[in-house]
Enzyme design. Structure first.
Site, PDB file in Angstrom:
ATOM      1  N   ARG A 118       0.810  -1.220   0.000  1.00 55.47           N
ATOM      2  CA  ARG A 118       0.000   0.000   0.000  1.00 55.47           C
ATOM      3  C   ARG A 118       0.849   1.280   0.000  1.00 55.47           C
ATOM      4  O   ARG A 118       0.351   2.357  -0.263  1.00 55.47           O
ATOM      5  CB  ARG A 118      -0.932  -0.009   1.225  1.00 55.47           C
ATOM      6  CG  ARG A 118      -2.090  -0.983   1.087  1.00 55.47           C
ATOM      7  CD  ARG A 118      -2.763  -1.275   2.420  1.00 55.47           C
ATOM      8  NE  ARG A 118      -2.041  -2.278   3.212  1.00 55.47           N
ATOM      9  CZ  ARG A 118      -2.431  -2.712   4.402  1.00 55.47           C
ATOM     10  NH1 ARG A 118      -3.521  -2.221   4.967  1.00 55.47           N
ATOM     11  NH2 ARG A 118      -1.729  -3.635   5.052  1.00 55.47           N
ATOM     12  N   GLU A 157     -11.312 -10.111  10.141  1.00 53.58           N
ATOM     13  CA  GLU A 157     -10.670  -9.097   9.301  1.00 53.58           C
ATOM     14  C   GLU A 157     -11.735  -8.248   8.615  1.00 53.58           C
ATOM     15  O   GLU A 157     -12.824  -8.743   8.301  1.00 53.58           O
ATOM     16  CB  GLU A 157      -9.778  -9.771   8.251  1.00 53.58           C
ATOM     17  CG  GLU A 157      -8.516 -10.376   8.813  1.00 53.58           C
ATOM     18  CD  GLU A 157      -7.671  -9.367   9.578  1.00 53.58           C
ATOM     19  OE1 GLU A 157      -7.148  -8.435   8.956  1.00 53.58           O
ATOM     20  OE2 GLU A 157      -7.547  -9.490  10.814  1.00 53.58           O
ATOM     21  N   LYS A 206      34.726  22.253   6.247  1.00 54.09           N
ATOM     22  CA  LYS A 206      34.738  20.790   6.203  1.00 54.09           C
ATOM     23  C   LYS A 206      36.021  20.314   6.856  1.00 54.09           C
ATOM     24  O   LYS A 206      37.095  20.796   6.496  1.00 54.09           O
ATOM     25  CB  LYS A 206      34.677  20.295   4.756  1.00 54.09           C
ATOM     26  CG  LYS A 206      34.498  18.811   4.630  1.00 54.09           C
ATOM     27  CD  LYS A 206      35.300  18.210   3.480  1.00 54.09           C
ATOM     28  CE  LYS A 206      36.776  18.198   3.751  1.00 54.09           C
ATOM     29  NZ  LYS A 206      37.604  17.582   2.741  1.00 54.09           N
ATOM     30  N   ASN A 232      42.027  35.746  12.448  1.00 57.54           N
ATOM     31  CA  ASN A 232      41.016  36.429  11.649  1.00 57.54           C
ATOM     32  C   ASN A 232      41.132  35.946  10.205  1.00 57.54           C
ATOM     33  O   ASN A 232      42.166  36.109   9.562  1.00 57.54           O
ATOM     34  CB  ASN A 232      41.227  37.944  11.706  1.00 57.54           C
ATOM     35  CG  ASN A 232      40.082  38.661  11.004  1.00 57.54           C
ATOM     36  OD1 ASN A 232      39.031  38.879  11.589  1.00 57.54           O
ATOM     37  ND2 ASN A 232      40.285  38.974   9.725  1.00 57.54           N
ATOM     38  N   ASN A 288      42.412  23.007  -0.895  1.00 62.66           N
ATOM     39  CA  ASN A 288      42.825  21.757  -0.238  1.00 62.66           C
ATOM     40  C   ASN A 288      42.979  20.600  -1.207  1.00 62.66           C
ATOM     41  O   ASN A 288      43.490  19.557  -0.841  1.00 62.66           O
ATOM     42  CB  ASN A 288      41.813  21.388   0.853  1.00 62.66           C
ATOM     43  CG  ASN A 288      40.409  21.218   0.301  1.00 62.66           C
ATOM     44  OD1 ASN A 288      40.054  21.815  -0.710  1.00 62.66           O
ATOM     45  ND2 ASN A 288      39.624  20.385   0.950  1.00 62.66           N
ATOM     46  N   ALA A 311      45.932  41.138   1.790  1.00 61.87           N
ATOM     47  CA  ALA A 311      44.683  40.901   1.070  1.00 61.87           C
ATOM     48  C   ALA A 311      44.968  40.525  -0.378  1.00 61.87           C
ATOM     49  O   ALA A 311      45.928  41.000  -0.970  1.00 61.87           O
ATOM     50  CB  ALA A 311      43.805  42.144   1.125  1.00 61.87           C
TER      51      ALA A 311
HETATM   52  C1  UD1 Z   1      -3.000  -6.896  10.667  1.00 61.96           C
HETATM   53  C2  UD1 Z   1      -4.097  -7.798  11.238  1.00 61.96           C
HETATM   54  C3  UD1 Z   1      -5.315  -6.945  11.588  1.00 61.96           C
HETATM   55  C4  UD1 Z   1      -4.916  -5.842  12.531  1.00 61.96           C
HETATM   56  C5  UD1 Z   1      -3.771  -5.019  11.953  1.00 61.96           C
HETATM   57  C6  UD1 Z   1      -3.255  -4.045  12.983  1.00 61.96           C
HETATM   58  C7  UD1 Z   1      -3.783  -9.947  10.097  1.00 61.96           C
HETATM   59  C8  UD1 Z   1      -4.313 -10.878   9.085  1.00 61.96           C
HETATM   60  N1  UD1 Z   1      -4.459  -8.806  10.270  1.00 61.96           N
HETATM   61  O1  UD1 Z   1      -3.488  -6.374   9.431  1.00 61.96           O
HETATM   62  O2  UD1 Z   1      -6.299  -7.756  12.232  1.00 61.96           O
HETATM   63  O3  UD1 Z   1      -6.043  -5.011  12.813  1.00 61.96           O
HETATM   64  O4  UD1 Z   1      -2.677  -5.872  11.584  1.00 61.96           O
HETATM   65  O5  UD1 Z   1      -2.273  -3.202  12.433  1.00 61.96           O
HETATM   66  O6  UD1 Z   1      -2.801 -10.250  10.742  1.00 61.96           O
HETATM   67  N2  UD1 Z   1       4.126  -9.541   7.856  1.00 61.96           N
HETATM   68  C9  UD1 Z   1       5.090 -10.519   7.838  1.00 61.96           C
HETATM   69  N3  UD1 Z   1       4.937 -11.583   7.010  1.00 61.96           N
HETATM   70  C10 UD1 Z   1       3.837 -11.739   6.195  1.00 61.96           C
HETATM   71  C11 UD1 Z   1       2.853 -10.738   6.238  1.00 61.96           C
HETATM   72  C12 UD1 Z   1       3.001  -9.646   7.074  1.00 61.96           C
HETATM   73  O7  UD1 Z   1       6.083 -10.426   8.556  1.00 61.96           O
HETATM   74  O8  UD1 Z   1       3.772 -12.733   5.493  1.00 61.96           O
HETATM   75  C13 UD1 Z   1       4.322  -8.383   8.740  1.00 61.96           C
HETATM   76  C14 UD1 Z   1       4.271  -7.043   8.019  1.00 61.96           C
HETATM   77  O9  UD1 Z   1       5.572  -6.673   7.576  1.00 61.96           O
HETATM   78  C15 UD1 Z   1       3.739  -6.114   9.085  1.00 61.96           C
HETATM   79  C16 UD1 Z   1       2.923  -7.008   9.989  1.00 61.96           C
HETATM   80  O10 UD1 Z   1       3.277  -8.332   9.675  1.00 61.96           O
HETATM   81  O11 UD1 Z   1       4.780  -5.511   9.827  1.00 61.96           O
HETATM   82  C17 UD1 Z   1       1.411  -6.839   9.790  1.00 61.96           C
HETATM   83  O12 UD1 Z   1       1.098  -7.110   8.434  1.00 61.96           O
HETATM   84  P1  UD1 Z   1       0.121  -6.187   7.612  1.00 61.96           P
HETATM   85  O13 UD1 Z   1       0.048  -6.683   6.229  1.00 61.96           O
HETATM   86  O14 UD1 Z   1       0.460  -4.764   7.810  1.00 61.96           O
HETATM   87  O15 UD1 Z   1      -1.265  -6.508   8.338  1.00 61.96           O
HETATM   88  P2  UD1 Z   1      -2.550  -5.599   8.368  1.00 61.96           P
HETATM   89  O16 UD1 Z   1      -3.235  -5.679   7.070  1.00 61.96           O
HETATM   90  O17 UD1 Z   1      -2.202  -4.263   8.878  1.00 61.96           O
HETATM   91 CA    CA Z   2      -0.293  -3.162   9.288  1.00 57.19          CA
END
Ligand code: UD1
Ligand code: CA
Length: 472
Positions: free
Chosen positions: A27, A169, A366, A392, A401, A438
């Site tokens: 996003r 969700e 620098k 001065n 330099n 100067a």
């Molecule tokens: C998630 C929650 C949602 C909650 C929200 C809060 C799920 C399915 N949903 O949604 O209920 O309200 O967070 O902010 O969990 N990440 C991984 N590996 C993956 C996918 C994601 O490490 O395979 C990490 C992302 O980098 C991120 C975090 O998990 O830091 C959350 O993932 P994100 O996709 O942002 O979840 P949300 O859609 O925000």
């Molecule tokens: Ca998130």
């Protein structure tokens, strides 16, 4: 203040904090992985790690990384935490599936989101304590938001119950469920055995075809395990930076918290919303920060300074009583007490300005040391130079330099007077107490107490104009 769970984590139950940080951040429409986008002058993930490290030691903190993992690891490696690789990112549930082995020795696993940087140690501790005292299999940190759109909703067994039936969700929620304002923060505490005993029951039958960690709530409830929810101290702590607009909102909140904190410590900040001050910056009492100033990185500013508008100061150390007039740019510079800068001075890395020294308009420095009470007030370039005390530097002076291949040093000893518009060709030493006339181009060392004149003598041709125009 709730008591820290740091002590208990050393004995049993051992607590690990796993930070999910493997996602791409679609996003944001960015080349940069989401968790490396900055708020308050630091990557999202760095803030979450800092909060986690206040609760458990660094070797019990793990970041689950995947998308651009090398880059993410490098950006936060100095924290000394562990890393778990999630090669394909198949959802938040999958992120924990791949962490099973690394977390095998712990009793409790606290899960945080790497994209929610406002989380505090206090709230993480509250989550951990609520989880332990409720003997829960899963504890969800929740918050009630005015506008819950986009977040997963917490479905409690009843309004007054701590127990939860499920997390739904946004995309799969019914109209009635969407009206629920209690949202899932994406932070959880798990009993490790319950987590990994049931994680393989997660399915991908949802809008994104991913394993949702949130589905574990209903999976555990079905298995007759206790799932509870506890609210964060402050609902804004759970905000995630999923879009550029959300990042800007979080950044503003952090900047506001920072200026509030500084003002509480005795710093005057005019129009604080116009100032950009990073979280690690320190400023002493009775210093005045004018509108539209940026103070960044690891900058430290002493007491009784005045930082005037449009100055940008990064990773620099400024002593007490320094005045930076408008438009100064400092990067990796050190300025000692009582010095006066600007307007429009440019102090580049390695510039050291001594006590009571002056650096004026359009002076670029620098890698120099300018001694006590020395002055370079106008239009100069001073690079790779050691300048003594009480010197001065006349307007327009330049230290040459660079010979096209190498950099060379200019040494100007105490009490030297360099006349305006001089060029000092390095390597060069101008001895103590000397004068440079100067307009000189100085190419050879000048011994102490002498006068160096490095220009052709002025010739005056009287009557030259009449001669030229003769016969017109
Ligand atoms: C998630 C929650 C949602 C909650 C929200 C809060 C799920 C399915 N949903 O949604 O209920 O309200 O967070 O902010 O969990 N990440 C991984 N590996 C993956 C996918 C994601 O490490 O395979 C990490 C992302 O980098 C991120 C975090 O998990 O830091 C959350 O993932 P994100 O996709 O942002 O979840 P949300 O859609 O925000
Ligand atoms: Ca998130």
């Amino acid at each position: 203040m709730p008591k820290s769970i740091r002590v208990s984590s050393r004995v049993t139950p051992r607590v690990a904090i796993a930070i999910m940080a493997a996602g791409k951040g679609t996003r944001l429409k960015s080349k940069l992985p989401k968790v490396l986008h900055e708020v308050g002058g630091k990557p999202l993930l760095a803030h979450v790690i800092a909060a986690a490290m206040k609760v458990v030691p660094p070797n019990d903190v793990y970041a689950i990384i995947g998308h651009e993992s090398a880059r993410v690891r490098e950006a936060v490696a100095s924290a000394g935490i562990g890393f778990i690789l999630q090669e394909d990112q198949r959802g938040t549930g999958h992120a924990l599936m791949v962490a099973q082995e690394a977390l095998a020795d712990y009793e409790t696993i606290i899960v945080l989101s790497g994209d929610a940087p406002l989380i505090t140690a206090q709230t993480i501790e509250k989550l951990g304590e609520f989880h332990t005292s409720n003997k829960a299999a899963m504890t969800i940190l929740s918050a009630c938001l005015e506008n819950p759109t986009g977040y997963g909703r917490v479905i409690r067994k009843s309004k007054s119950s701590a127990e939860v039936k499920a997390i739904v969700e946004e995309k799969s929620a019914t109209m009635a469920q969407r009206k629920i304002r209690e949202i899932n923060s994406g932070f959880y505490a798990f009993d490790r055995k319950s987590l990994f005993g049931h994680i393989n029951q997660l399915k991908t039958d949802n809008a994104h075809r991913e394993y949702y960690l949130t589905d574990l709530a209903s999976v555990l409830v079905k298995a007759k395990k206790r799932v509870v929810a506890v609210e964060a101290y402050d609902s804004s702590e759970i905000l995630g930076g999923n879009t550029r607009a959300e990042l800007a909102d979080i950044d503003l909140r952090m900047r506001r918290a920072k200026t509030q904190e500084l003002m509480a410590q005795g710093v005057t900040i005019f129009y604080p919303d116009t100032c950009v001050i990073d979280s690690d910056v320190e400023i002493g009492a009775d210093t005045i920060v004018e509108p539209f100033v940026q103070i960044l990185g690891k900058t430290r500013i002493g007491t009784d300074c005045r930082i005037r508008s449009y100055s940008v100061i990064e990773d620099s150390t400024i002593g007490d009583g320094v005045v930076a007039r408008p438009g100064c740019i400092l990067h990796d510079a050190k300025v000692e007490r009582g010095a006066v800068l600007g307007p429009y001075s440019h102090l580049r890395p390695g510039s050291e300005i001594g006590e009571g020294a002056h650096v004026g308009n359009f002076v670029e420095t620098k890698k120099i040391r300018l001694g006590k009470r020395s002055k370079a007030n106008h239009l100069s370039y001073l690079g790779d130079a050691e300048i003594g005390e009480g010197v001065n530097i006349g307007a327009g002076t330049i230290t040459c330099n660079f010979d096209g291949e190498k950099k060379h040093k200019t040494i100007i000893e105490d009490g030297v007077f360099v006349g305006s518009d001089s060029t000092l060709v390095a390597p060069l030493t101008v001895g103590k107490g000397s004068y440079v006339a100067a307009g000189s181009c100085v190419t050879d060392d000048v011994p102490a107490d002498s006068l160096a004149i490095g220009r052709s003598r002025q010739i005056v041709k009287e009557g030259w104009v009449q001669q030229k125009h003769k016969g017109r």
